[in-house]
Design a protein around this motif. Sequence first.
Motif, mmCIF file in Angstrom:
data_model
loop_
_atom_site.group_PDB
_atom_site.id
_atom_site.type_symbol
_atom_site.label_atom_id
_atom_site.label_comp_id
_atom_site.label_asym_id
_atom_site.label_seq_id
_atom_site.Cartn_x
_atom_site.Cartn_y
_atom_site.Cartn_z
ATOM 1 N N LYS A 1 0.842 -1.196 0.000
ATOM 2 C CA LYS A 1 0.000 0.000 0.000
ATOM 3 C C LYS A 1 0.872 1.238 0.000
ATOM 4 N N GLY A 2 0.542 2.202 -0.869
ATOM 5 C CA GLY A 2 1.303 3.428 -0.950
ATOM 6 C C GLY A 2 2.438 3.389 -1.952
ATOM 7 N N ALA A 3 2.767 2.222 -2.438
ATOM 8 C CA ALA A 3 3.851 2.084 -3.422
ATOM 9 C C ALA A 3 3.310 2.348 -4.819
ATOM 10 N N PRO A 4 4.184 2.771 -5.727
ATOM 11 C CA PRO A 4 3.732 2.941 -7.114
ATOM 12 C C PRO A 4 3.506 1.588 -7.768
ATOM 13 N N VAL A 5 2.597 1.578 -8.718
ATOM 14 C CA VAL A 5 2.313 0.331 -9.421
ATOM 15 C C VAL A 5 2.245 0.595 -10.917
ATOM 16 N N SER B 1 -9.678 8.727 -24.179
ATOM 17 C CA SER B 1 -10.239 9.650 -23.187
ATOM 18 C C SER B 1 -9.153 10.468 -22.504
ATOM 19 N N ARG B 2 -7.966 9.886 -22.409
ATOM 20 C CA ARG B 2 -6.831 10.552 -21.786
ATOM 21 C C ARG B 2 -7.207 11.102 -20.398
ATOM 22 N N GLU B 3 -7.873 10.264 -19.621
ATOM 23 C CA GLU B 3 -8.307 10.713 -18.307
ATOM 24 C C GLU B 3 -7.719 9.815 -17.236
ATOM 25 N N SER B 4 -7.843 10.260 -15.993
ATOM 26 C CA SER B 4 -7.399 9.482 -14.860
ATOM 27 C C SER B 4 -8.624 8.963 -14.133
ATOM 28 N N ILE B 5 -8.663 7.665 -13.922
ATOM 29 C CA ILE B 5 -9.776 7.036 -13.223
ATOM 30 C C ILE B 5 -9.243 6.338 -11.985
ATOM 31 N N LYS B 6 -9.784 6.682 -10.830
ATOM 32 C CA LYS B 6 -9.357 6.081 -9.559
ATOM 33 C C LYS B 6 -7.837 6.230 -9.371
ATOM 34 N N GLY B 7 -7.275 7.291 -9.916
ATOM 35 C CA GLY B 7 -5.845 7.540 -9.770
ATOM 36 C C GLY B 7 -4.984 6.842 -10.800
ATOM 37 N N LYS C 1 -0.215 3.865 -11.446
ATOM 38 C CA LYS C 1 -0.808 4.594 -10.333
ATOM 39 C C LYS C 1 0.313 4.912 -9.360
ATOM 40 N N PRO C 2 0.431 6.166 -8.933
ATOM 41 C CA PRO C 2 1.573 6.533 -8.087
ATOM 42 C C PRO C 2 1.521 5.945 -6.678
ATOM 43 N N PHE C 3 0.316 5.768 -6.127
ATOM 44 C CA PHE C 3 0.198 5.268 -4.759
ATOM 45 C C PHE C 3 -0.924 4.223 -4.705
ATOM 46 N N ALA C 4 -0.549 2.971 -4.656
ATOM 47 C CA ALA C 4 -1.538 1.898 -4.679
ATOM 48 C C ALA C 4 -2.338 1.838 -3.373
ATOM 49 N N GLN C 5 -3.612 1.502 -3.499
ATOM 50 C CA GLN C 5 -4.504 1.324 -2.360
ATOM 51 C C GLN C 5 -4.971 -0.127 -2.294
#
Lengths: 112, 109
Positions: free
Chosen positions: B15-19, B52-58, B74-78
């Motif tokens: 958790k909190g690590a990039p993925v 779409s070039r969008e961010s979804i859920k980070g 994703k920069p910070f995994a949950q």
Amino acid sequence: NAGVTQTPKFRVLKTGQSMTLLCAQDMNHEYMYWYRQDPGMGLRLIHYSVGEGTTAKGEVPDGYNVSRLKKQNFLLGLESAAPSQTSVYFCASHGEGAQPQHFGDGTRLSIL
Amino acid sequence: AQRVTQPEKLLSVFKGAPVELKCNYSYSGSPELFWYVQYSRQRLQLLLRHISRESIKGFTADLNKGETSFHLKKPFAQEEDSAMYYCALRGTGGFKTIFGAGTRLFVKA
């Protein structure tokens, strides 16, 4: 709005038995698909339809038949079930243009 | 031939690590790329698409035509990101979608 509904959710068959899986969508989508999902192999396309009355073979069509008599329904049939057809089956649909697919909940089918 | 390759079957991060979930594709024309996600006991659903070039859920994903890749980041995994992720390709103007084998992401507390 139910989206894509698959019936049944679970089924156990004996080798050689036949059955039909039903997919129904209420979004007036032209395109409908049947996939099977197996561990390590992702989703593989069985058959698809580009409109009412049309069907076409996908990547792994052997042992399956399909029909699209009504636009909202896409039926997948197994005439003589085999253990190799044990899988999770997903139906999907989408509309015209670059639209993403909408999936059903899946049908878990076990053939003994 | 069209092909989508997801080299990792399982990816485990804290958790909190990039993925980063990798996706490479093979297609001769201009593809449409998608990421679909399947959470436990839920149906497959669209996460994002390259047009779409969008961010979804980070999550973000950039189409790199030179490297024929569409990696999901994703920069910070949950913990709630734990799921099965599928990369998918459709030819522009086409309709058949080709899926990769999927990557199971497990985010540890």
